[in-house]
Design an enzyme around this catalytic site. Structure first.
Site, PDB file in Angstrom:
ATOM      1  N   GLU A   1       7.261   0.799   5.208  1.00  0.00           N
ATOM      2  CA  GLU A   1       6.600  -0.304   6.132  1.00  0.00           C
ATOM      3  C   GLU A   1       6.923  -1.588   5.311  1.00  0.00           C
ATOM      4  O   GLU A   1       7.035  -1.678   4.159  1.00  0.00           O
ATOM      5  CB  GLU A   1       5.033   0.183   6.210  1.00  0.00           C
ATOM      6  CG  GLU A   1       4.427  -0.807   6.889  1.00  0.00           C
ATOM      7  CD  GLU A   1       2.790  -0.297   6.956  1.00  0.00           C
ATOM      8  OE1 GLU A   1       2.645   0.701   6.637  1.00  0.00           O
ATOM      9  OE2 GLU A   1       1.972  -1.215   7.281  1.00  0.00           O
TER      10      GLU A   1
ATOM     11  N   HIS B   1       0.943  -1.072  -0.008  1.00  0.00           N
ATOM     12  CA  HIS B   1      -0.147  -0.023   0.142  1.00  0.00           C
ATOM     13  C   HIS B   1       0.774   1.260   0.031  1.00  0.00           C
ATOM     14  O   HIS B   1       2.298   1.340   0.203  1.00  0.00           O
ATOM     15  CB  HIS B   1      -1.016   0.110   1.093  1.00  0.00           C
ATOM     16  CG  HIS B   1      -0.479   0.039   2.539  1.00  0.00           C
ATOM     17  ND1 HIS B   1      -0.175  -1.100   3.386  1.00  0.00           N
ATOM     18  CD2 HIS B   1      -0.035   1.201   3.451  1.00  0.00           C
ATOM     19  CE1 HIS B   1       0.444  -0.730   4.494  1.00  0.00           C
ATOM     20  NE2 HIS B   1       0.470   0.703   4.611  1.00  0.00           N
TER      21      HIS B   1
ATOM     22  N   HIS C   1       3.943   7.239   3.842  1.00  0.00           N
ATOM     23  CA  HIS C   1       4.900   6.190   3.530  1.00  0.00           C
ATOM     24  C   HIS C   1       4.181   5.044   2.648  1.00  0.00           C
ATOM     25  O   HIS C   1       3.292   5.149   1.971  1.00  0.00           O
ATOM     26  CB  HIS C   1       4.567   5.422   4.928  1.00  0.00           C
ATOM     27  CG  HIS C   1       3.281   4.765   5.433  1.00  0.00           C
ATOM     28  ND1 HIS C   1       2.524   5.419   6.090  1.00  0.00           N
ATOM     29  CD2 HIS C   1       2.891   3.361   5.083  1.00  0.00           C
ATOM     30  CE1 HIS C   1       1.644   4.580   6.169  1.00  0.00           C
ATOM     31  NE2 HIS C   1       1.556   3.308   5.686  1.00  0.00           N
TER      32      HIS C   1
ATOM     33  N   GLN D   1      -3.905   3.493   1.479  1.00  0.00           N
ATOM     34  CA  GLN D   1      -4.205   3.531   2.881  1.00  0.00           C
ATOM     35  C   GLN D   1      -4.410   4.723   3.229  1.00  0.00           C
ATOM     36  O   GLN D   1      -3.618   5.617   3.443  1.00  0.00           O
ATOM     37  CB  GLN D   1      -3.021   2.682   3.449  1.00  0.00           C
ATOM     38  CG  GLN D   1      -3.426   2.913   5.273  1.00  0.00           C
ATOM     39  CD  GLN D   1      -2.504   2.029   5.786  1.00  0.00           C
ATOM     40  OE1 GLN D   1      -1.261   2.311   5.919  1.00  0.00           O
ATOM     41  NE2 GLN D   1      -2.896   0.852   6.473  1.00  0.00           N
TER      42      GLN D   1
ATOM     43  N   GLU E   1      -8.479   4.751   9.563  1.00  0.00           N
ATOM     44  CA  GLU E   1      -7.933   4.454   8.270  1.00  0.00           C
ATOM     45  C   GLU E   1      -9.058   3.851   7.385  1.00  0.00           C
ATOM     46  O   GLU E   1      -9.838   3.241   7.612  1.00  0.00           O
ATOM     47  CB  GLU E   1      -6.795   3.451   8.364  1.00  0.00           C
ATOM     48  CG  GLU E   1      -7.185   2.071   8.848  1.00  0.00           C
ATOM     49  CD  GLU E   1      -6.027   0.976   8.501  1.00  0.00           C
ATOM     50  OE1 GLU E   1      -5.057   0.996   9.142  1.00  0.00           O
ATOM     51  OE2 GLU E   1      -6.225   0.338   7.419  1.00  0.00           O
TER      52      GLU E   1
HETATM   53  C1  V0V Z   1       9.056  12.001   9.942  1.00  0.00           C
HETATM   54  N1  V0V Z   1      10.095  12.133   9.031  1.00  0.00           N
HETATM   55  C2  V0V Z   1       9.699  11.845   7.875  1.00  0.00           C
HETATM   56  C3  V0V Z   1       8.383  11.130   8.387  1.00  0.00           C
HETATM   57  N2  V0V Z   1       7.858  11.172   9.238  1.00  0.00           N
HETATM   58  N3  V0V Z   1      10.102  11.671   6.541  1.00  0.00           N
HETATM   59  C4  V0V Z   1       9.604  11.169   5.785  1.00  0.00           C
HETATM   60  N4  V0V Z   1       8.297  10.322   5.820  1.00  0.00           N
HETATM   61  C5  V0V Z   1       7.811  10.564   7.027  1.00  0.00           C
HETATM   62  N5  V0V Z   1       6.464  10.046   7.172  1.00  0.00           N
HETATM   63  C6  V0V Z   1      11.316  12.942   9.154  1.00  0.00           C
HETATM   64  C7  V0V Z   1      10.924  14.281   9.908  1.00  0.00           C
HETATM   65  O1  V0V Z   1      10.834  15.363   9.008  1.00  0.00           O
HETATM   66  C8  V0V Z   1      12.433  14.559  10.593  1.00  0.00           C
HETATM   67  O2  V0V Z   1      13.256  14.953   9.730  1.00  0.00           O
HETATM   68  C9  V0V Z   1      12.752  13.344  11.055  1.00  0.00           C
HETATM   69  O3  V0V Z   1      12.126  12.187  10.266  1.00  0.00           O
HETATM   70  C10 V0V Z   1      12.104  12.891  12.626  1.00  0.00           C
HETATM   71  O4  V0V Z   1      10.521  13.088  12.677  1.00  0.00           O
HETATM   72  P1  V0V Z   1       9.709  13.891  13.748  1.00  0.00           P
HETATM   73  O5  V0V Z   1       8.966  14.886  13.092  1.00  0.00           O
HETATM   74  O6  V0V Z   1      11.071  14.261  14.885  1.00  0.00           O
HETATM   75  O7  V0V Z   1       9.162  12.698  14.174  1.00  0.00           O
HETATM   76  P2  V0V Z   1       9.432  11.539  15.128  1.00  0.00           P
HETATM   77  O8  V0V Z   1      11.094  11.135  15.124  1.00  0.00           O
HETATM   78  O9  V0V Z   1       8.803  11.431  16.599  1.00  0.00           O
HETATM   79  O10 V0V Z   1       8.861  10.005  14.582  1.00  0.00           O
HETATM   80  C11 V0V Z   1       9.288   9.894  13.064  1.00  0.00           C
HETATM   81  C12 V0V Z   1       8.989   8.354  12.996  1.00  0.00           C
HETATM   82  C13 V0V Z   1       7.295   8.034  13.320  1.00  0.00           C
HETATM   83  C14 V0V Z   1       9.079   7.924  11.556  1.00  0.00           C
HETATM   84  C15 V0V Z   1       9.955   7.636  13.891  1.00  0.00           C
HETATM   85  O11 V0V Z   1       6.688   8.775  12.413  1.00  0.00           O
HETATM   86  C16 V0V Z   1       7.156   6.517  13.130  1.00  0.00           C
HETATM   87  O12 V0V Z   1       7.295   5.816  14.253  1.00  0.00           O
HETATM   88  N6  V0V Z   1       6.471   6.054  12.357  1.00  0.00           N
HETATM   89  C17 V0V Z   1       6.064   4.712  12.194  1.00  0.00           C
HETATM   90  C18 V0V Z   1       4.603   4.458  12.575  1.00  0.00           C
HETATM   91  C19 V0V Z   1       3.504   5.112  11.776  1.00  0.00           C
HETATM   92  O13 V0V Z   1       4.108   6.053  10.983  1.00  0.00           O
HETATM   93  N7  V0V Z   1       2.245   4.884  12.025  1.00  0.00           N
HETATM   94  C20 V0V Z   1       1.274   5.632  11.081  1.00  0.00           C
HETATM   95  C21 V0V Z   1       0.725   4.612   9.909  1.00  0.00           C
HETATM   96  P3  V0V Z   1      14.154  16.611   9.990  1.00  0.00           P
HETATM   97  O14 V0V Z   1      13.145  17.403  10.058  1.00  0.00           O
HETATM   98  O15 V0V Z   1      14.613  16.277  11.341  1.00  0.00           O
HETATM   99  O16 V0V Z   1      15.105  16.505   8.801  1.00  0.00           O
HETATM  100  S1  V0V Z   1       0.034   3.133  10.567  1.00  0.00           S
HETATM  101  C22 V0V Z   1      -0.038   2.159   9.500  1.00  0.00           C
HETATM  102  O17 V0V Z   1       0.376   2.450   8.294  1.00  0.00           O
HETATM  103  C23 V0V Z   1      -0.830   1.001   9.575  1.00  0.00           C
HETATM  104  C24 V0V Z   1      -1.672   0.715  10.969  1.00  0.00           C
HETATM  105  C25 V0V Z   1      -0.958  -0.094   8.391  1.00  0.00           C
HETATM  106  O18 V0V Z   1      -0.246  -0.064   7.522  1.00  0.00           O
HETATM  107  O19 V0V Z   1      -1.487  -1.197   8.746  1.00  0.00           O
HETATM  108 CO    CO Z   2       0.538   1.571   6.337  1.00  0.00          CO
END
Ligand code: V0V
Ligand code: CO
Length: 142
Positions: free
Chosen positions: A134, A7, A84, A60, A43
């Site tokens: 992911e 996705h 993502h 998604q 979602e």
């Molecule tokens: C953050 N950054 C990204 C980003 N999110 N870059 C690209 N794409 C993204 N989506 C960058 C951000 O610009 C910062 O860069 C740096 O990473 C740190 O970001 P932050 O804003 O300080 O945020 P953090 O570090 O607290 O969290 C970022 C992470 C977090 C990736 C660790 O979003 C995470 O744990 N994601 C995984 C879970 C998730 O996304 N869940 C929602 C979808 P600079 O500014 O420092 O350069 S749930 C899903 O997909 C499901 C249920 C499914 O598929 O079934």
């Molecule tokens: Co997802």
């Protein structure tokens, strides 16, 4: 082995309006909806096509359930857009371990529950040329 684009995750402010845009503009229908409290998202999965590995590719659409969630924080900073990409695999544990061994940060020690009973983990965007990535094993694969 990663065998499909499972996705593309798209962050939006209003899930119902965004679902309606995809229906009215492209004719894509909602295949499934759920709330994932752990991830802080409401979602909708829009099925685009089936894939040769027996799975499927989806859009998604993600609306945050709380401001301090990953999607909530990202929306506040960037606005709506592609959040993502997700690759599908029959064995998320093995692929995550292999990718971790190449020096890419895998965010979870153990895969967590994703959409439709899948098992998911994420790779840090800073290790993936700016793309939050992911890995997914669907419920029918595990
Ligand atoms: C953050 N950054 C990204 C980003 N999110 N870059 C690209 N794409 C993204 N989506 C960058 C951000 O610009 C910062 O860069 C740096 O990473 C740190 O970001 P932050 O804003 O300080 O945020 P953090 O570090 O607290 O969290 C970022 C992470 C977090 C990736 C660790 O979003 C995470 O744990 N994601 C995984 C879970 C998730 O996304 N869940 C929602 C979808 P600079 O500014 O420092 O350069 S749930 C899903 O997909 C499901 C249920 C499914 O598929 O079934
Ligand atoms: Co997802």
């Amino acid at each position: 082995m990663l065998t499909r684009i499972d996705h593309i995750g798209i962050a939006c402010f209003d899930l119902d309006k965004t679902v309606e845009f995809y229906r009215a503009t492209y004719g894509f229908e909602v295949h499934h909806t759920e709330i994932n409290e752990e991830q802080g998202v409401r979602e909708a999965m829009l099925k685009i096509n089936e894939t040769s590995d027996g799975g499927a590719s989806y859009l998604q659409l993600l609306e945050p359930t709380r401001e301090d969630s990953a999607v909530g924080k990202w929306l506040a900073k960037n606005g709506e857009g592609v959040h993502h990409i997700a690759f599908g695999t029959a064995d998320v544990d093995a692929d995550a371990a292999g990718i971790r061994g190449k020096g890419v940060r895998v965010l979870y020690d153990e895969p967590r529950t994703g959409s439709m009973g899948s098992r998911i983990t994420f790779l840090h965007p800073k290790d993936c040329h700016g793309v939050l990535t992911e890995l997914v094993t669907s419920a029918t694969e595990h």
